[in-house]
Design a protein around this motif. Structure first.
Motif, PDB file in Angstrom:
ATOM      1  N   ASN A   1       0.803  -1.221   0.000  1.00 16.13           N
ATOM      2  CA  ASN A   1       0.000   0.000   0.000  1.00 16.13           C
ATOM      3  C   ASN A   1       0.837   1.272   0.000  1.00 16.13           C
ATOM      4  O   ASN A   1       0.432   2.296   0.523  1.00 16.13           O
TER       5      ASN A   1
ATOM      6  N   THR B   1      -5.993   2.803   1.248  1.00 17.53           N
ATOM      7  CA  THR B   1      -6.739   1.729   0.584  1.00 17.53           C
ATOM      8  C   THR B   1      -6.748   1.913  -0.923  1.00 17.53           C
ATOM      9  O   THR B   1      -6.567   0.943  -1.687  1.00 17.53           O
ATOM     10  N   GLU B   2      -6.974   3.137  -1.380  1.00 19.57           N
ATOM     11  CA  GLU B   2      -6.987   3.393  -2.823  1.00 19.57           C
ATOM     12  C   GLU B   2      -5.607   3.190  -3.432  1.00 19.57           C
ATOM     13  O   GLU B   2      -5.492   2.768  -4.594  1.00 19.57           O
TER      14      GLU B   2
ATOM     15  N   GLY C   1      -5.189  -0.492  -4.209  1.00 19.24           N
ATOM     16  CA  GLY C   1      -5.800  -0.873  -5.470  1.00 19.24           C
ATOM     17  C   GLY C   1      -5.009  -0.397  -6.673  1.00 19.24           C
ATOM     18  O   GLY C   1      -4.921  -1.105  -7.694  1.00 19.24           O
TER      19      GLY C   1
ATOM     20  N   THR D   1     -12.771  -8.999  -1.509  1.00 18.74           N
ATOM     21  CA  THR D   1     -12.058  -7.869  -0.905  1.00 18.74           C
ATOM     22  C   THR D   1     -11.224  -7.127  -1.946  1.00 18.74           C
ATOM     23  O   THR D   1     -11.235  -5.885  -2.008  1.00 18.74           O
TER      24      THR D   1
ATOM     25  N   ILE E   1     -11.733  -3.188  -3.251  1.00 21.12           N
ATOM     26  CA  ILE E   1     -10.670  -2.182  -3.187  1.00 21.12           C
ATOM     27  C   ILE E   1     -10.375  -1.609  -4.572  1.00 21.12           C
ATOM     28  O   ILE E   1     -10.208  -0.390  -4.735  1.00 21.12           O
TER      29      ILE E   1
END
Length: 388
Positions: free
Chosen positions: A177, A233-234, A237, A316, A320
């Motif tokens: 991340n 979180t973004e 992804g 999940t 995301i």
């Protein structure tokens, strides 16, 4: 017979001595008037000026600083702060005032304020890079906190600021991340289709004692300007969709029944096609990992139980990635995924057809993500008896 040879040797040695004297190698006079800069900070002022922060390279701490633990205070005293219209003017004025030449070949960290990133990031990076020739692999950071506070609180254990910032980026590239983009990669992305890039962000946590600087979030750069930022979180992804996953963890389920999968490998397959002016993109994310923590009451050796965990992991990852796509397409209209570059490389004629309004094409694009998570073995989890 030996006189001509002797005279030649004397002449050569004389020329060599003169050259060494002129270059200052005899007494180190060249390094005496050189200031090596390890970290650079820049922020935009309201009066159309730039404030430049220069952190000189610190070889070692003195005994007094080590006893008092005053690394932060020593950085405050050695920090060079100057204002000017351009970075070039500031550096030239510093040379006039201090009679020292600034050397940026050891600069490994560049911290830029969010206001400057939103104003014109490429103008500062490109011109400064061409003028000073710093390290191509220096890391560039964006922060919405005061740059001075970031530079003075980046580390409270060492006198050197650039080392923990750059060394930390080299380590967290194995954590999913966080993005790890250096200077040359950022400039390259800003000068090729679709002219978008991203940079890691730094945030100062003043409530912690002592204050700490943490990597948190990603700054989105579009055509030389910062348009928005992604949260943790973004960013997760984004890295999955870019295929830059080199390690990390995936949390599944709620906190009271949380399972964790350690990601060890990723493979991304992506295809695109245009149909009646509509862009269709298909992503297939293949993530492979091991079960590090099983929060559910089940047999970790049971293939059916692992299959259920894989299905939850797929959901999940899908959630995301959809959150990241929603932010990039609908809110920011920023092709940080590099879809435009893929179109440009495979079908340059199609790219030139839509290049003038590519943001609209990307916003209306139909993008589907198909995650496939594979849990290879339960790792160290042993709920029941071992099968041997």
């Amino acid at each position: 017979m030996n006189r001509p040879k002797t005279s030649v040797w004397i002449t050569c040695l004389s020329i060599l001595g003169i050259c060494l004297g002129l270059t200052g190698c005899g007494e180190g006079t060249e390094l005496k008037y050189v200031s090596m800069v390890s970290t650079v900070g820049a922020e935009k002022l309201n009066n159309h000026q730039v404030r430049l922060y220069l952190v000189p390279l610190s070889i070692e701490e003195t005994e007094a600083q080590q006893q008092e633990g005053s690394s932060r205070e020593s950085r405050l005293h050695t920090l060079i702060v100057r204002d000017g219209m351009t970075a070039f003017d500031i550096e030239r004025n510093v040379i006039r005032e201090t009679k020292h030449r600034l050397l940026f070949t050891h600069a490994k960290a560049v911290v830029i304020s969010q206001s400057m990133a939103k104003h014109d990031l490429d103008w500062f990076l490109d011109i400064w890079y061409r003028d000073q020739q710093p390290r191509s692999r220096a890391y560039v950071f964006v922060t919405d906190d005061p740059v001075k506070d970031i530079l003075t609180n980046a580390t409270w254990l060492e006198p050197e600021v650039s080392f923990p910032l750059s060394f930390g980026m080299e380590n967290i590239r194995f954590v999913s991340n966080y993005v790890t983009v250096d200077l040359i990669q950022c400039l390259k992305a800003l000068h090729e289709p679709p002219y978008c890039s991203f940079l890691p962000m730094l945030h100062l946590h003043a409530k912690k004692k002592p204050m700490t600087v943490e990597y948190e979030g990603t700054a989105l750069i579009q055509k030389n300007h910062m348009v928005d930022e992604l949260n943790t979180t973004e960013t997760q992804g984004l890295i999955w969709l870019l295929g830059q996953e080199k390690g990390g963890s995936l949390e599944i389920g709620e906190s009271h029944q949380r399972s964790v999968v350690e990601i060890t490998r990723e493979k991304v397959e992506k295809h695109f096609q245009f149909s009646n002016g509509q862009l269709h993109v298909e992503y297939t994310l293949r993530l492979r990992g091991t079960l590090a923590e099983d929060g559910e009451k089940g047999d970790s050796w049971n293939p059916q139980h692992l299959h259920q965990l894989e299905e939850k992991a797929n959901q999940t990852v899908q959630q995301i990635c959809q959150q990241t796509l929603q932010k990039l397409q609908q809110k920011d209209q920023t092709d940080a995924l590099g879809v435009g570059l893929m179109v440009y490389r495979k079908q340059p004629g199609v790219w030139h057809k839509y290049a003038s309004h590519w943001n609209d094409v990307f916003q209306k694009a139909d993008i589907h993500v198909h995650p496939v998570v594979t849990i290879m073995h339960p790792g160290l989890i042993r709920w029941l008896k071992l099968p041997y």
